[in-house]
Enzyme design. Structure first.
Site, PDB file in Angstrom:
ATOM      1  N   TYR A 243       0.860  -1.198   0.000  1.00  0.00           N
ATOM      2  CA  TYR A 243       0.000   0.000   0.000  1.00  0.00           C
ATOM      3  C   TYR A 243       0.884   1.230   0.000  1.00  0.00           C
ATOM      4  CZ  TYR A 243      -5.025  -0.394   0.142  1.00  0.00           C
ATOM      5  OH  TYR A 243      -6.321  -0.531  -0.226  1.00  0.00           O
TER       6      TYR A 243
ATOM      7  N   GLU B  17      -0.543   4.808  -0.490  1.00  0.00           N
ATOM      8  CA  GLU B  17      -1.339   6.028  -0.711  1.00  0.00           C
ATOM      9  C   GLU B  17      -0.495   7.252  -0.402  1.00  0.00           C
ATOM     10  OE1 GLU B  17      -5.267   6.230   0.873  1.00  0.00           O
ATOM     11  OE2 GLU B  17      -5.735   4.179   0.303  1.00  0.00           O
TER      12      GLU B  17
ATOM     13  N   ASP C 103      -5.831  15.553 -23.617  1.00  0.00           N
ATOM     14  CA  ASP C 103      -5.867  14.122 -23.323  1.00  0.00           C
ATOM     15  C   ASP C 103      -5.202  13.437 -24.518  1.00  0.00           C
ATOM     16  OD1 ASP C 103      -6.497  11.455 -23.132  1.00  0.00           O
ATOM     17  OD2 ASP C 103      -8.573  11.778 -22.509  1.00  0.00           O
TER      18      ASP C 103
ATOM     19  N   THR D 274      -3.203   7.632 -21.315  1.00  0.00           N
ATOM     20  CA  THR D 274      -3.078   6.247 -20.876  1.00  0.00           C
ATOM     21  C   THR D 274      -1.661   5.819 -21.250  1.00  0.00           C
ATOM     22  OG1 THR D 274      -3.990   5.521 -22.987  1.00  0.00           O
ATOM     23  CG2 THR D 274      -5.508   5.599 -21.130  1.00  0.00           C
TER      24      THR D 274
ATOM     25  N   LYS E  75      -1.640   2.424 -24.963  1.00  0.00           N
ATOM     26  CA  LYS E  75      -2.052   2.487 -26.381  1.00  0.00           C
ATOM     27  C   LYS E  75      -0.786   2.624 -27.243  1.00  0.00           C
ATOM     28  CE  LYS E  75      -6.715   4.195 -25.462  1.00  0.00           C
ATOM     29  NZ  LYS E  75      -6.878   4.876 -24.167  1.00  0.00           N
TER      30      LYS E  75
ATOM     31  N   ARG F 183      -1.364  -1.356 -18.840  1.00  0.00           N
ATOM     32  CA  ARG F 183      -2.667  -0.694 -18.774  1.00  0.00           C
ATOM     33  C   ARG F 183      -2.643   0.297 -17.604  1.00  0.00           C
ATOM     34  NH1 ARG F 183      -6.990  -1.455 -21.458  1.00  0.00           N
ATOM     35  NH2 ARG F 183      -5.838  -2.945 -22.712  1.00  0.00           N
TER      36      ARG F 183
HETATM   37  N1  DSN Z   1     -11.528   2.762 -24.961  1.00  0.00           N
HETATM   38  C1  DSN Z   1     -10.577   3.665 -25.553  1.00  0.00           C
HETATM   39  C2  DSN Z   1     -10.570   3.556 -27.041  1.00  0.00           C
HETATM   40  O1  DSN Z   1     -10.812   2.481 -27.552  1.00  0.00           O
HETATM   41  O2  DSN Z   1     -10.287   4.531 -27.710  1.00  0.00           O
HETATM   42  C3  DSN Z   1     -10.802   5.056 -25.132  1.00  0.00           C
HETATM   43  O3  DSN Z   1     -11.080   5.117 -23.794  1.00  0.00           O
END
Ligand code: DSN
Length: 482
Positions: free
Chosen positions: A68, A70, A245, A274, A277, A283
């Site tokens: 943990y 935090e 974003d 994120t 991607k 993730r």
């Molecule tokens: N789920 C993502 C996408 O496929 O673009 C975005 O949050």
């Protein structure tokens, strides 16, 4: 991840992990094994997915998960966080240096979480709300109902301007089904009906009228670059905080494909992403910001986040270290080259693309010219071994569920090593499926937005060719589980 012989160390590491898991719960070990097989066989064009390296995957499967932590480095709510501190500091250091950011916060568990951290940081910095300061200073569980009520009253009527969902914007940019739509009054900018591109004059006009607290740029289905310098100018003109974003295109920023006006980091006050991607990490999520927002961003946990995931922060550190290499730059360029080749291949065969092409990692196909909904096209392509997802197109008459589009992306196949020649072959396969799929009637005899017919011979032939294509580019070639 181009072809290489199985490496004894990598194979042994994953085989031992599966043996351990299998001894406790064989069904889980079998599902993990099967996932690798399925991914190896799939021609994956989901624009938001990728394949993390074995080192990134291995960084997540260990005892860092047990801790943990935090708070953040130097201000933890738990003792004994010295190793988590190292991991979090290394990930943040890589992120700062890679993106040229003043500050990096690597705890968010997802893109939604990263956006929530950013929204609360902007609110805390810009809105005079003593109750918010009070909330940030404590553990969130200690806030009484009365304190929350005061907080809601003090925050009052705050506004956010973001890209509309059907133009490719994201749910977390102030739309109703997401908490951001409850925190903010939202208005959207769309795209020009003829060109399909963002009309910066329109954004300027809406911003002047609406006067948002936050102007947000970023997308999940816009196949073009955004001029962040122009967006920042618009934000400055109306006194808004400019947020980007970059979840979809963070890897293109890291890989120096998006530079100058198209690199959000120098222009935005705060940037979220994120990490799984185009960035090809685990993730998770991340926030980058200017120094003046850093203190509020660091209060993300426990303000809006649960305890950090130290094992995932470790994997972020590994992925960010990988993203600093020349190899990763070549990868990012290849992602964009492949998307351009895929788009050209489709256009040459008469397929309609939103905006007429792409200059990032994704392509948005308008399937209405083939008499199909996105749902029918998505399902027919899947039958033929091609994994995509349906997506609304601007002013979509079929709404967000059935849609009129399919979204294609090249990050995953580029990681496997496929190049522009293979993209042209894939364009041929997609075109074949689209022209051979017909809408069909539902049980009531009326045309159904979900039913379709694709003859078995065509479907089988395309599936075989898709399988042959991916078989030539083995996934995780260094991992042989026997
Ligand atoms: N789920 C993502 C996408 O496929 O673009 C975005 O949050």
């Amino acid at each position: 991840m181009t072809a290489s012989a199985p490496q004894p160390a990598e194979s042994a590491a994953f085989a031992s992990a599966l043996e351990l898991i299998g001894a406790v719960e064989p069904r889980v070990a079998a599902a993990i094994r099967q996932e690798l097989n399925d991914q190896r066989e799939s021609l994956k064009l989901i624009a938001s997915e990728n394949y993390a390296s074995p080192a990134v995957l291995a960084a997540m499967g260990n005892w860092l998960s047990d801790k943990y932590a935090e708070g953040t480095v130097g201000r933890r709510f738990y003792a004994g966080c010295q190793n988590v501190d190292i991991v979090e500091s290394v990930a943040a250091e890589h992120a700062r240096e890679l993106f040229g950011a003043d500050h990096a916060y690597v705890q968010p568990h997802s893109g939604i979480d990263a956006n929530l951290v950013a929204f609360w940081a902007v609110l805390a910095q810009t809105v005079e709300a003593p109750a918010l300061r009070d909330a940030q200073a404590r553990h969130v569980n200690d806030l009484s109902d009365a304190a929350w009520e005061t907080l809601r009253r003090e925050l009052g009527d705050q506004r956010m301007l973001g890209m509309s969902l059907d133009a490719g914007g994201h749910l977390t940019h102030g739309f109703r089904p997401n908490i951001s739509g409850k925190m903010f009054h939202q208005r959207s900018y769309g795209t020009n009906p003829t060109s399909g591109l963002i009309d910066y004059d329109e954004v300027r006009q809406i911003a002047a009228e609406f006067r948002p607290l936050i102007l947000i740029a970023g997308y999940s289905a816009y196949p073009r670059r955004i001029n962040f310098r122009l967006m920042r100018e618009i934000a400055d003109d109306v006194g808004a905080t400019f947020m980007v974003d970059m979840a979809h295109f963070a890897g293109l920023v890291a890989g120096k494909v998006l530079t100058g006006d198209f690199d959000p980091v120098p222009h935005a006050h705060i940037v979220t992403t994120t990490t799984h991607k185009t960035l090809r990490g685990p993730r998770g999520g991340m926030v980058l910001c200017k120094e003046e927002l850093s203190e509020h961003v660091n209060r993300g946990c426990p303000m809006v986040l649960g305890g950090p995931l130290p094992h995932v922060m470790a994997a972020k550190a590994v992925a960010l270290a990988e993203a600093r290499t020349p190899d990763f730059r070549r990868y990012a360029q290849a992602v964009v080259d492949n998307a351009a080749a895929l788009a050209e291949g489709l256009l040459r065969r008469g397929v309609t693309l939103v905006t007429g092409g792409t200059d990032n990692h994704l392509v948005l196909v308008d399937v209405s010219a083939h008499g199909l909904t996105g749902r029918q096209a998505e399902a027919a392509l899947l039958d033929a071994g091609i994994v995509t997802n349906r997506n609304a197109i601007p002013c979509d008459p079929n709404g967000a569920w059935y849609t009129s589009g399919i979204r294609l992306g090249t990050p995953a196949l580029t990681t496997r090593g496929l190049g522009t020649a293979e993209m042209d072959a894939i364009a041929e396969l997609i075109h074949t499926v689209l022209v051979n799929t017909q809408p069909a009637a539902g049980p009531d005899g009326n045309r159904s937005p979900a039913k379709y017919v694709l003859d078995a011979a065509t479907c089988g032939k395309v599936a075989q060719e898709a399988a042959n294509l991916v078989a030539g580019y083995p996934l995780y070639p260094a991992v042989d589980l026997g």
